[in-house]
Design a protein around this motif. Structure first.
Motif, PDB file in Angstrom:
ATOM      1  N   GLY A   1      -5.468  -0.540   4.539  1.00 36.56           N
ATOM      2  CA  GLY A   1      -5.478   0.847   4.105  1.00 36.56           C
ATOM      3  C   GLY A   1      -6.456   1.688   4.912  1.00 36.56           C
ATOM      4  O   GLY A   1      -6.686   2.839   4.587  1.00 36.56           O
TER       5      GLY A   1
ATOM      6  N   LEU B   1      13.297  -0.598  -2.556  1.00 36.23           N
ATOM      7  CA  LEU B   1      14.690  -0.379  -2.188  1.00 36.23           C
ATOM      8  C   LEU B   1      15.372  -1.718  -1.939  1.00 36.23           C
ATOM      9  O   LEU B   1      14.802  -2.587  -1.276  1.00 36.23           O
TER      10      LEU B   1
ATOM     11  N   LYS C   1      15.978  11.694   0.176  1.00 35.96           N
ATOM     12  CA  LYS C   1      15.817  12.332   1.471  1.00 35.96           C
ATOM     13  C   LYS C   1      14.552  11.768   2.105  1.00 35.96           C
ATOM     14  O   LYS C   1      13.444  11.986   1.610  1.00 35.96           O
TER      15      LYS C   1
ATOM     16  N   LEU D   1       0.826  -1.201   0.000  1.00 42.03           N
ATOM     17  CA  LEU D   1       0.000   0.000   0.000  1.00 42.03           C
ATOM     18  C   LEU D   1       0.860   1.251   0.000  1.00 42.03           C
ATOM     19  O   LEU D   1       1.810   1.348   0.772  1.00 42.03           O
TER      20      LEU D   1
ATOM     21  N   PHE E   1       9.910   3.117  -1.229  1.00 40.42           N
ATOM     22  CA  PHE E   1      10.110   4.556  -1.105  1.00 40.42           C
ATOM     23  C   PHE E   1       9.158   5.289  -2.036  1.00 40.42           C
ATOM     24  O   PHE E   1       9.136   5.031  -3.234  1.00 40.42           O
TER      25      PHE E   1
ATOM     26  N   ASP F   1       9.477   3.271  -5.510  1.00 35.44           N
ATOM     27  CA  ASP F   1      10.507   2.296  -5.853  1.00 35.44           C
ATOM     28  C   ASP F   1      10.667   1.276  -4.743  1.00 35.44           C
ATOM     29  O   ASP F   1      10.440   1.570  -3.578  1.00 35.44           O
TER      30      ASP F   1
ATOM     31  N   SER G   1       7.276  12.255  -2.196  1.00 32.73           N
ATOM     32  CA  SER G   1       6.115  13.070  -1.825  1.00 32.73           C
ATOM     33  C   SER G   1       5.848  14.143  -2.876  1.00 32.73           C
ATOM     34  O   SER G   1       4.792  14.753  -2.872  1.00 32.73           O
TER      35      SER G   1
ATOM     36  N   ILE H   1       4.725 -10.414   8.940  1.00 32.12           N
ATOM     37  CA  ILE H   1       4.886  -9.524   7.797  1.00 32.12           C
ATOM     38  C   ILE H   1       5.369  -8.176   8.294  1.00 32.12           C
ATOM     39  O   ILE H   1       4.869  -7.672   9.292  1.00 32.12           O
ATOM     40  N   SER H   2       6.356  -7.609   7.623  1.00 30.06           N
ATOM     41  CA  SER H   2       6.738  -6.245   7.971  1.00 30.06           C
ATOM     42  C   SER H   2       6.690  -5.383   6.730  1.00 30.06           C
ATOM     43  O   SER H   2       7.245  -5.730   5.700  1.00 30.06           O
ATOM     44  N   GLN H   3       5.999  -4.293   6.855  1.00 36.70           N
ATOM     45  CA  GLN H   3       5.804  -3.410   5.728  1.00 36.70           C
ATOM     46  C   GLN H   3       6.404  -2.061   6.056  1.00 36.70           C
ATOM     47  O   GLN H   3       5.994  -1.419   7.023  1.00 36.70           O
ATOM     48  N   VAL H   4       7.357  -1.632   5.271  1.00 31.96           N
ATOM     49  CA  VAL H   4       8.009  -0.357   5.524  1.00 31.96           C
ATOM     50  C   VAL H   4       7.803   0.577   4.338  1.00 31.96           C
ATOM     51  O   VAL H   4       8.189   0.251   3.218  1.00 31.96           O
ATOM     52  N   LEU H   5       7.170   1.709   4.611  1.00 30.43           N
ATOM     53  CA  LEU H   5       6.993   2.720   3.557  1.00 30.43           C
ATOM     54  C   LEU H   5       7.712   3.995   3.958  1.00 30.43           C
ATOM     55  O   LEU H   5       7.368   4.630   4.949  1.00 30.43           O
ATOM     56  N   LEU H   6       8.737   4.338   3.185  1.00 29.42           N
ATOM     57  CA  LEU H   6       9.470   5.572   3.449  1.00 29.42           C
ATOM     58  C   LEU H   6       8.960   6.645   2.497  1.00 29.42           C
ATOM     59  O   LEU H   6       8.673   6.359   1.337  1.00 29.42           O
ATOM     60  N   GLN H   7       8.835   7.858   3.013  1.00 34.14           N
ATOM     61  CA  GLN H   7       8.404   8.950   2.147  1.00 34.14           C
ATOM     62  C   GLN H   7       9.380  10.100   2.244  1.00 34.14           C
ATOM     63  O   GLN H   7       9.948  10.353   3.299  1.00 34.14           O
ATOM     64  N   GLY H   8       9.558  10.775   1.126  1.00 35.88           N
ATOM     65  CA  GLY H   8      10.478  11.899   1.087  1.00 35.88           C
ATOM     66  C   GLY H   8      10.697  12.340  -0.342  1.00 35.88           C
ATOM     67  O   GLY H   8       9.783  12.233  -1.155  1.00 35.88           O
TER      68      GLY H   8
ATOM     69  N   GLN I   1       7.131   4.838   7.765  1.00 35.92           N
ATOM     70  CA  GLN I   1       5.965   4.174   8.319  1.00 35.92           C
ATOM     71  C   GLN I   1       6.224   2.682   8.352  1.00 35.92           C
ATOM     72  O   GLN I   1       6.450   2.065   7.316  1.00 35.92           O
TER      73      GLN I   1
ATOM     74  N   LEU J   1      -1.906   4.109   8.556  1.00 35.72           N
ATOM     75  CA  LEU J   1      -2.781   3.196   7.840  1.00 35.72           C
ATOM     76  C   LEU J   1      -2.575   1.765   8.307  1.00 35.72           C
ATOM     77  O   LEU J   1      -1.438   1.302   8.418  1.00 35.72           O
TER      78      LEU J   1
ATOM     79  N   ASP K   1      11.715  11.661   4.752  1.00 35.48           N
ATOM     80  CA  ASP K   1      11.059  12.537   5.721  1.00 35.48           C
ATOM     81  C   ASP K   1      10.179  11.753   6.689  1.00 35.48           C
ATOM     82  O   ASP K   1      10.131  12.037   7.866  1.00 35.48           O
ATOM     83  N   ILE K   2       9.445  10.801   6.152  1.00 31.88           N
ATOM     84  CA  ILE K   2       8.513  10.030   6.961  1.00 31.88           C
ATOM     85  C   ILE K   2       8.819   8.545   6.782  1.00 31.88           C
ATOM     86  O   ILE K   2       9.058   8.095   5.667  1.00 31.88           O
TER      87      ILE K   2
ATOM     88  N   LEU L   1       4.661  -0.944   9.475  1.00 33.55           N
ATOM     89  CA  LEU L   1       3.529  -1.735   9.956  1.00 33.55           C
ATOM     90  C   LEU L   1       3.937  -3.199  10.032  1.00 33.55           C
ATOM     91  O   LEU L   1       4.251  -3.823   9.025  1.00 33.55           O
ATOM     92  N   LEU L   2       3.966  -3.707  11.259  1.00 34.12           N
ATOM     93  CA  LEU L   2       4.290  -5.125  11.456  1.00 34.12           C
ATOM     94  C   LEU L   2       2.992  -5.889  11.637  1.00 34.12           C
ATOM     95  O   LEU L   2       2.060  -5.409  12.283  1.00 34.12           O
ATOM     96  N   GLN L   3       2.929  -7.083  11.062  1.00 32.54           N
ATOM     97  CA  GLN L   3       1.733  -7.898  11.229  1.00 32.54           C
ATOM     98  C   GLN L   3       2.121  -9.280  11.717  1.00 32.54           C
ATOM     99  O   GLN L   3       3.158  -9.810  11.349  1.00 32.54           O
TER     100      GLN L   3
ATOM    101  N   GLY M   1      -3.044   4.668   0.916  1.00 29.77           N
ATOM    102  CA  GLY M   1      -3.734   3.399   1.038  1.00 29.77           C
ATOM    103  C   GLY M   1      -4.055   2.783  -0.311  1.00 29.77           C
ATOM    104  O   GLY M   1      -4.753   1.788  -0.389  1.00 29.77           O
TER     105      GLY M   1
END
Lengths: 126, 126
Positions: free
Chosen positions: B63, A96, B109, A59, A85, A94, A88, A112-119, B114, B59, B111-112, B116-118, A63
């Motif tokens: 979502g 990573l 770069k 996601l 990644f 992409d 914003s 399950i581990s879900q990592v969403l980086l934003q920047g 996120q 989220l 910034d955020i 989420l571990l399940q 979402g």
DNA sequence: TTACATTTGCAACCAAGTTGCATTAATGGC
DNA sequence: GCCATTAATGCAACTTGGTTGCAAATGTAA
């Protein structure tokens, strides 16, 4: 049950991922292929390609569902511990190649581990 | 603009977070408060409480939006680098006090982040 | 070429979240 | 305490990502 028949829709969708190395949102795919196939078909084929571990999904920031080609996943073991990644500015996403270390959590079993980086991505980073 | 008036709706919502230490989904809040306030109001008040850094949002697995009390956040600096854990059995979501180490990503770069571990929570882990 | 299961398109549907606007109710000044 | 101001609320209608049921089309094995 995964993909059984190599239909026109399956080929069209796979082709989108072949010509594009980053992740693609379902919304984009539906839009881009709107003349060639129905949105229901897009959802269903993506579902099956994920079952077959050809694609993996996750996601994005609002979402919305995104898909990307699996790399080093097999039907038996799906390796999706890599972070995603999302820029914003331009919204591009992409996978990573990095691997995030998830510490042991007491009293919980993490599957399950879900990592969403934003920047800001390379192109948008001034 | 954040919260300006201490209305009945604001008090009701804050009360839900006071009596419950884990995160709560917007869906749950709307359901739980359906007799006392409109869903539009729930969305709007949560928005403002987040602006004021009293709550933070993220989220969950489908979502859907979840909120939890901020701990150690100020209006100037919002500290939301902690991971969230969602139980795949009971659906409950908790903020984990752990801090995930996000490695430096070349050319980007961040910034955020996120996370989420399940998996299975304490109660559901047999 | 045929037969049949799989796949597709379509239209209707579902649900989370948003918007516009008229009404209600906190709050600060008196 | 009362009033005027303006933020907050309720409501209904809407938007949109995603799903479902079913009839029609199409891929494939024989």
């Amino acid at each position: 049950m995964g993909i059984v028949r190599k239909t026109k829709s399956v080929k069209l969708l796979l082709n989108e991922f072949d010509k594009n190395s980053s992740a693609i949102s379902v919304i984009t795919l539906i839009e881009r292929l709107s003349l060639k196939m129905n949105k229901t078909t897009v959802y269903r084929v993506l579902d099956k390609l994920e079952e077959d571990k050809i694609l993996h999904s996750f996601l994005g920031k609002n979402g919305y569902k995104w898909y990307a080609k699996c790399n080093g996943c097999s039907v038996s073991g799906h390796q999706d511990a890599h972070p995603h990644f999302q820029c914003s500015d331009c919204g591009k996403v992409d996978c990573l190649p990095t691997n995030i270390l998830i510490p042991k959590i007491p009293n919980r079993k993490v599957d399950i581990s879900q990592v969403l980086l934003q920047g800001k991505c390379d192109d948008c980073y001034v």
